[in-house]
Design an enzyme around this catalytic site. Structure first.
Site, mmCIF file in Angstrom:
data_model
loop_
_atom_site.group_PDB
_atom_site.id
_atom_site.type_symbol
_atom_site.label_atom_id
_atom_site.label_comp_id
_atom_site.label_asym_id
_atom_site.label_seq_id
_atom_site.Cartn_x
_atom_site.Cartn_y
_atom_site.Cartn_z
ATOM 1 N N GLU A 46 0.850 -1.197 0.000
ATOM 2 C CA GLU A 46 0.000 0.000 0.000
ATOM 3 C C GLU A 46 0.884 1.245 0.000
ATOM 4 O O GLU A 46 2.090 1.176 0.230
ATOM 5 C CB GLU A 46 -0.887 0.028 1.259
ATOM 6 C CG GLU A 46 -2.139 -0.827 1.168
ATOM 7 C CD GLU A 46 -3.318 -0.047 0.630
ATOM 8 O OE1 GLU A 46 -3.103 1.001 -0.024
ATOM 9 O OE2 GLU A 46 -4.455 -0.488 0.856
ATOM 10 N N SER A 108 -9.930 -0.162 16.762
ATOM 11 C CA SER A 108 -9.779 1.096 17.493
ATOM 12 C C SER A 108 -8.342 1.430 17.873
ATOM 13 O O SER A 108 -8.127 2.360 18.641
ATOM 14 C CB SER A 108 -10.623 1.042 18.771
ATOM 15 O OG SER A 108 -10.189 -0.016 19.606
ATOM 16 N N ASN A 182 -12.071 4.645 2.575
ATOM 17 C CA ASN A 182 -10.727 4.132 2.322
ATOM 18 C C ASN A 182 -9.815 5.214 1.748
ATOM 19 O O ASN A 182 -9.079 5.867 2.459
ATOM 20 C CB ASN A 182 -10.841 2.928 1.384
ATOM 21 C CG ASN A 182 -9.564 2.143 1.261
ATOM 22 O OD1 ASN A 182 -8.481 2.702 1.172
ATOM 23 N ND2 ASN A 182 -9.678 0.815 1.242
ATOM 24 N N ASP A 233 -10.379 1.260 -3.490
ATOM 25 C CA ASP A 233 -9.322 1.397 -2.485
ATOM 26 C C ASP A 233 -8.738 2.811 -2.565
ATOM 27 O O ASP A 233 -9.474 3.782 -2.655
ATOM 28 C CB ASP A 233 -8.266 0.314 -2.717
ATOM 29 C CG ASP A 233 -7.524 -0.074 -1.450
ATOM 30 O OD1 ASP A 233 -6.917 0.811 -0.825
ATOM 31 O OD2 ASP A 233 -7.524 -1.263 -1.093
#
Length: 323
Positions: A46, A108, A182, A233
């Site tokens: 990514e 979280s 995203n 994405d």
């Protein structure tokens, strides 16, 4: 009536596991080519991002690594590792520091860390205790930034988009009640915010007021709804304000003009047979029209790669680090 005389539905010949449907079939289409092999394993890449010196930064989400690729030798080095971090993006502040987004436990414990280009002097900008699941971010010209809180499903829309002030002291909501927002990108004039909503298969186009936080009256639109398995994405823009959206699990990048109409696409070779379909992030090589795309082959044995194609025009770095 003789049931045998009724017409029977028949499967049509489809030559792709991930077929392109409807009007998308007629979009201007180019094929990407392999550019940089990162791993023999199908790790999740990514966050492609270049610095001023031309080094490429990216993250290995599955391995909890922030990486740097040096050119022209194409040497790849891990500069930061933190178990359980699960980094999802990296952007470069105008002061040269890397800002790393992390999804943490996908509930979280996500965060945003700032660090030097060698991975040293790590500082928490958005700490894990804040309770977010941070997937992506984009800087604005004031030095603040927007980030996506990658939480929620269509029946429990608890995700959102937030703005962090230039002094990093305040976090304010921009969009809420979303299903895993995203990718996020800003238009060249900083007046429009693009957001991809992964678990709802939607593209958002948001007209911001001068404060960059409030939405203009009737200024929130969904210009496109995607089709198929997995959703949109990360995204980026070019110098003509076209938006490039990586389609996770589809092996392609869809391209939209500045008003949200699809105008083109880039395909990863092998996608029709289910290879290299985990496309997650597009980015431009600075000063060129060369679009790079990170993807991986999962458990099929093809590893993890960065592919390359040519976009419509040169990329736009905006306030990534140029100001």
């Amino acid at each position: 009536m003789n049931v045998e005389q009724l017409a029977k539905l028949q499967y049509k010949q489809v030559n792709s596991i991930y077929p392109i449907i409807g009007g998308e079939c007629n979009l201007q289409t180019v094929n990407a080519e392999p550019w940089l092999k990162v791993s023999d394993e199908g790790i999740t890449l990514e966050g492609l991002c270049f610095d001023r010196q031309g080094n490429l930064y990216f993250v290995d989400c599955s391995g909890d690594n922030v990486c740097r690729g040096s050119f022209p030798d194409r040497e790849i080095k891990i500069i930061y590792h933190s178990p359980g971090l699960h980094p999802a993006a990296v952007k470069i502040h105008k002061d040269g520091r890397l800002f790393v987004c992390a999804v943490g436990d996908l509930k979280s414990t996500g965060c945003i860390l700032a660090m030097q280009p060698d991975g040293s002097d790590v500082e928490e900008i958005v700490p894990p205790s804040a309770g977010y699941c941070v997937n992506d971010m984009v800087f604005d010209q004031k030095g603040g930034f927007y980030f996506t809180d990658f939480k929620g499903i269509p029946t429990n829309t608890i995700g959102g988009v937030y703005y962090v002030s230039p002094d990093f002291g305040t976090i304010l909501p921009v969009l809420q009640n979303m299903a895993a927002p995203n990718g996020v990108a800003l238009s060249k004039n900083q007046k429009y915010l693009w957001v991809t909503e992964f678990n709802a298969n939607r593209l958002h186009h948001i007209n911001l007021l001068e404060d960059g936080i409030q939405i203009a009256p009737y200024g929130a639109f969904i210009p496109y709804t995607f089709t198929g398995y997995r959703g949109p994405d990360s995204c980026c823009i070019d110098s003509n304000d076209n938006l490039y959206v990586a389609m996770a699990r589809q092996g392609r990048v869809l391209i939209f003009n500045k008003t949200g109409f699809p105008i083109g696409q880039v395909l990863i070779p092998g996608r029709d047979k289910g290879n290299m379909v985990n496309t997650t992030h597009p980015a431009f090589i600075p000063g060129t029209d060369q679009l790079i795309i990170c993807t991986n082959d999962g458990t099929n044995g093809g590893g993890a790669w960065v592919y390359i194609a040519r976009g419509f025009t040169t990329g736009h770095l905006g306030y990534q680090f140029s100001e």
